[in-house]
Design a protein around this motif. Structure first.
Motif, mmCIF file in Angstrom:
data_model
loop_
_atom_site.group_PDB
_atom_site.id
_atom_site.type_symbol
_atom_site.label_atom_id
_atom_site.label_comp_id
_atom_site.label_asym_id
_atom_site.label_seq_id
_atom_site.Cartn_x
_atom_site.Cartn_y
_atom_site.Cartn_z
ATOM 1 N N GLY A 120 0.802 -1.210 0.000
ATOM 2 C CA GLY A 120 0.000 0.000 0.000
ATOM 3 C C GLY A 120 0.836 1.262 0.000
ATOM 4 N N THR A 121 2.170 1.129 0.080
ATOM 5 C CA THR A 121 3.054 2.304 0.039
ATOM 6 C C THR A 121 3.958 2.283 -1.185
ATOM 7 O OG1 THR A 121 4.904 1.314 1.268
ATOM 8 C CG2 THR A 121 3.114 2.301 2.567
ATOM 9 N N GLY A 122 3.746 1.317 -2.089
ATOM 10 C CA GLY A 122 4.588 1.192 -3.269
ATOM 11 C C GLY A 122 4.154 2.117 -4.395
ATOM 12 N N ILE A 123 5.070 2.375 -5.298
ATOM 13 C CA ILE A 123 4.806 3.284 -6.417
ATOM 14 C C ILE A 123 3.653 2.812 -7.288
ATOM 15 C CG2 ILE A 123 5.808 4.271 -8.531
ATOM 16 C CD1 ILE A 123 8.556 4.104 -6.969
ATOM 17 N N PRO A 124 3.594 1.539 -7.699
ATOM 18 C CA PRO A 124 2.468 1.102 -8.536
ATOM 19 C C PRO A 124 1.115 1.297 -7.854
ATOM 20 C CG PRO A 124 4.257 -0.457 -8.713
ATOM 21 C CD PRO A 124 4.629 0.480 -7.602
ATOM 22 N N ALA A 310 19.324 12.912 -0.525
ATOM 23 C CA ALA A 310 19.371 11.451 -0.439
ATOM 24 C C ALA A 310 18.946 10.935 0.930
ATOM 25 C CB ALA A 310 20.782 10.955 -0.766
ATOM 26 N N GLU A 311 19.307 11.653 1.988
ATOM 27 C CA GLU A 311 18.961 11.204 3.338
ATOM 28 C C GLU A 311 17.449 11.088 3.525
ATOM 29 O OE1 GLU A 311 19.584 12.586 7.992
ATOM 30 O OE2 GLU A 311 20.792 13.482 6.399
ATOM 31 N N GLU A 312 16.706 11.958 2.869
ATOM 32 C CA GLU A 312 15.244 11.954 2.991
ATOM 33 C C GLU A 312 14.594 10.922 2.079
ATOM 34 O OE1 GLU A 312 11.415 14.999 2.473
ATOM 35 O OE2 GLU A 312 13.464 15.705 2.089
ATOM 36 N N ASP A 316 18.825 3.370 1.515
ATOM 37 C CA ASP A 316 20.103 2.653 1.535
ATOM 38 C C ASP A 316 21.015 3.106 0.397
ATOM 39 O OD1 ASP A 316 18.830 1.575 -0.661
ATOM 40 O OD2 ASP A 316 18.422 -0.361 0.272
ATOM 41 N N GLY A 317 20.720 4.240 -0.156
ATOM 42 C CA GLY A 317 21.472 4.744 -1.288
ATOM 43 C C GLY A 317 20.830 4.419 -2.621
ATOM 44 N N VAL A 318 19.995 3.375 -2.654
ATOM 45 C CA VAL A 318 19.389 2.913 -3.906
ATOM 46 C C VAL A 318 17.866 2.883 -3.822
ATOM 47 C CG1 VAL A 318 19.174 0.941 -5.482
ATOM 48 C CG2 VAL A 318 21.422 1.578 -4.585
ATOM 49 N N HIS A 319 17.342 2.134 -2.854
ATOM 50 C CA HIS A 319 15.885 2.011 -2.723
ATOM 51 C C HIS A 319 15.282 3.273 -2.122
ATOM 52 C CE1 HIS A 319 17.297 -2.277 -2.645
ATOM 53 N NE2 HIS A 319 16.343 -2.354 -3.558
ATOM 54 N N LEU A 320 14.053 3.541 -2.495
ATOM 55 C CA LEU A 320 13.379 4.752 -2.051
ATOM 56 C C LEU A 320 12.714 4.563 -0.691
ATOM 57 C CD1 LEU A 320 11.690 5.629 -5.464
ATOM 58 C CD2 LEU A 320 13.693 6.738 -4.477
ATOM 59 N N THR A 321 12.782 5.588 0.126
ATOM 60 C CA THR A 321 12.008 5.604 1.366
ATOM 61 C C THR A 321 10.532 5.761 1.012
ATOM 62 O OG1 THR A 321 12.163 8.011 1.540
ATOM 63 C CG2 THR A 321 13.912 6.715 2.595
ATOM 64 N N GLU A 322 9.660 5.675 2.014
ATOM 65 C CA GLU A 322 8.237 5.881 1.736
ATOM 66 C C GLU A 322 7.999 7.281 1.178
ATOM 67 O OE1 GLU A 322 3.859 5.753 3.939
ATOM 68 O OE2 GLU A 322 5.565 4.699 4.832
ATOM 69 N N ALA A 323 8.711 8.270 1.696
ATOM 70 C CA ALA A 323 8.583 9.630 1.162
ATOM 71 C C ALA A 323 9.042 9.686 -0.286
ATOM 72 C CB ALA A 323 9.401 10.607 2.015
ATOM 73 N N GLY A 324 10.103 8.961 -0.599
ATOM 74 C CA GLY A 324 10.596 8.907 -1.973
ATOM 75 C C GLY A 324 9.613 8.225 -2.904
ATOM 76 N N ARG A 325 8.979 7.144 -2.419
ATOM 77 C CA ARG A 325 8.002 6.434 -3.256
ATOM 78 C C ARG A 325 6.775 7.307 -3.518
ATOM 79 N NH1 ARG A 325 9.632 2.393 0.399
ATOM 80 N NH2 ARG A 325 7.616 2.310 1.496
ATOM 81 N N ARG A 326 6.351 8.052 -2.521
ATOM 82 C CA ARG A 326 5.203 8.943 -2.712
ATOM 83 C C ARG A 326 5.557 10.081 -3.678
ATOM 84 N NH1 ARG A 326 0.953 7.825 0.401
ATOM 85 N NH2 ARG A 326 1.279 6.402 2.174
ATOM 86 N N LEU A 327 6.766 10.582 -3.577
ATOM 87 C CA LEU A 327 7.228 11.615 -4.499
ATOM 88 C C LEU A 327 7.191 11.092 -5.933
ATOM 89 C CD1 LEU A 327 8.701 14.463 -4.696
ATOM 90 C CD2 LEU A 327 10.828 13.130 -4.654
ATOM 91 N N TYR A 328 7.705 9.894 -6.131
ATOM 92 C CA TYR A 328 7.750 9.242 -7.444
ATOM 93 C C TYR A 328 6.328 9.019 -7.964
ATOM 94 C CZ TYR A 328 9.817 5.857 -10.836
ATOM 95 O OH TYR A 328 10.248 5.195 -11.957
#
Length: 345
Positions: A120-124, A310-312, A316-328
């Motif tokens: 429920g928190t993934g990009i798709p 990147a910290e936000e 782990d340097g590659v995979h997105l945080t939940e905030a990153g996935r929502r941004l995407y």
């Protein structure tokens, strides 16, 4: 202040070296080759992609054995290998395997950027919610767009779970049992999805192609499925044939920072595995999209993910945080809804 705060995305100038993430277009007909269009891509220091004009030709087939065995040698031999960050996959009832009556049908293909967060928190899922769409996520962590150099290319001997393999399975060219044990395999073998009715194919690869030193292209065969560009060309043309009314969106790999243990060894602008940096793979993805008439989603530059943020956005340097996935997902949804508005008008 943590270590990511001290790294400026564009300020690293050394040619540093590789890693592997848990993660276009030739119609499948008679074999052939043509001049390599990807060689006409020029990427400036500001990130702009320039393309030299050249005569266009009709797409030809996936590469022949002769062309596939004659791939270019890498320009750089990596001296230090990054370590793959592990990420646990979580699957919940939000992960869709059958129709829920959405207004659109979106098929997602990719690596762990799309595959790992099925809770429920993934990009798709987030994208499909915003777009009122049935979402079928065929992403498989650890996969590339291209097939591995030692994998068989004949359909009756097929073993690759790459983008090319997913497309072949959707076309019915290969059995789906090679995807057993994956969520993508469940969807492909369920019979619940009519891929010809797809509105959007969203394709996201490149990180693993970089990290496994996948050749960028083959000047002797534009549709060499053992190269990143050839695999993308193969996918786009075959997806368009499978669902002529669908829109194909090619997503660039997102910006990333690479480590060997705790040691930072480069980012997407500097880490060269032999055929270019992640930024170079991004540029090739953009070129194929323009060449093949697909949409291009620039996850590398347009999301604002870099050494400062990147910290936000990177866990782990590659995979997105939940905030990153929502941004995407927000940016991808905006693109799809904009395309829909244009179609409706």
């Amino acid at each position: 202040m943590k270590k990511w705060r001290n790294i400026v995305a564009g300020g690293l100038t050394a040619a540093l070296f590789v890693f592997s993430l848990s993660g276009c277009a030739g119609k499948e007909t008679e074999s052939g080759s043509q001049e390599n269009a990807a060689d006409n891509v020029i990427i400036t220091e500001t990130g702009e992609t320039l393309v030299q004009e050249q005569p266009t030709e009709e797409p030809e087939a996936a590469a022949t054995p002769e062309a596939q065995s004659d791939l270019p040698a890498p320009d750089v031999v990596p001296e230090e290998m990054p370590q793959e960050p592990e990420q646990e996959q979580v699957i919940s009832e939000e992960d869709q395997i059958e129709s829920k009556g959405g207004h659109l049908q979106i098929i997602f293909m990719g690596d762990s950027i799309f595959d790992n967060s099925r809770d429920g928190t993934g990009i798709p899922y987030l994208t499909s919610e915003t777009c009122d769409a049935d979402c079928y996520n065929l992403a498989i962590g650890g996969t590339c767009a291209a097939i591995e150099i030692d994998e068989k290319y004949e359909n009756d001997q097929w073993t690759s779970r790459s983008l090319v393999g997913i497309v072949k399975a959707m076309r019915g060219d290969i059995p789906t049992d090679i995807f057993n044990g994956t969520r993508a395999g469940e969807i492909l073998s369920s019979g619940n999805v009519d891929f010809s009715r797809t509105d959007y194919f969203v394709v996201e690869y490149g990180m693993n192609d970089l990290l496994r030193a996948t050749p960028m292209s083959n000047s002797d065969n534009d549709f060499d499925i053992r190269t990143y560009v050839g695999a993308l060309r193969y996918a786009v043309s075959n997806l368009k044939e499978l669902a002529p009314d669908a829109t194909v969106i090619l997503c660039a790999p997102n910006y990333a920072m690479f480590y060997n243990g705790d040691k930072f060894i480069g980012d997407g602008n500097t880490l060269n595995t032999g055929y270019g940096t992640l930024f170079d793979y991004k540029g090739s993805c953009e070129y194929v999209a323009k060449e093949q008439g697909a949409e291009f989603f620039d996850a590398y530059l347009d999301l604002g993910i870099d050494g400062y943020t990147a910290e936000e956005y990177l866990e782990d340097g590659v995979h997105l945080t939940e905030a990153g996935r929502r941004l995407y997902a927000d940016a991808l949804s905006e693109m799809i809804l904009s395309i829909e508005e244009t179609k409706n008008n």
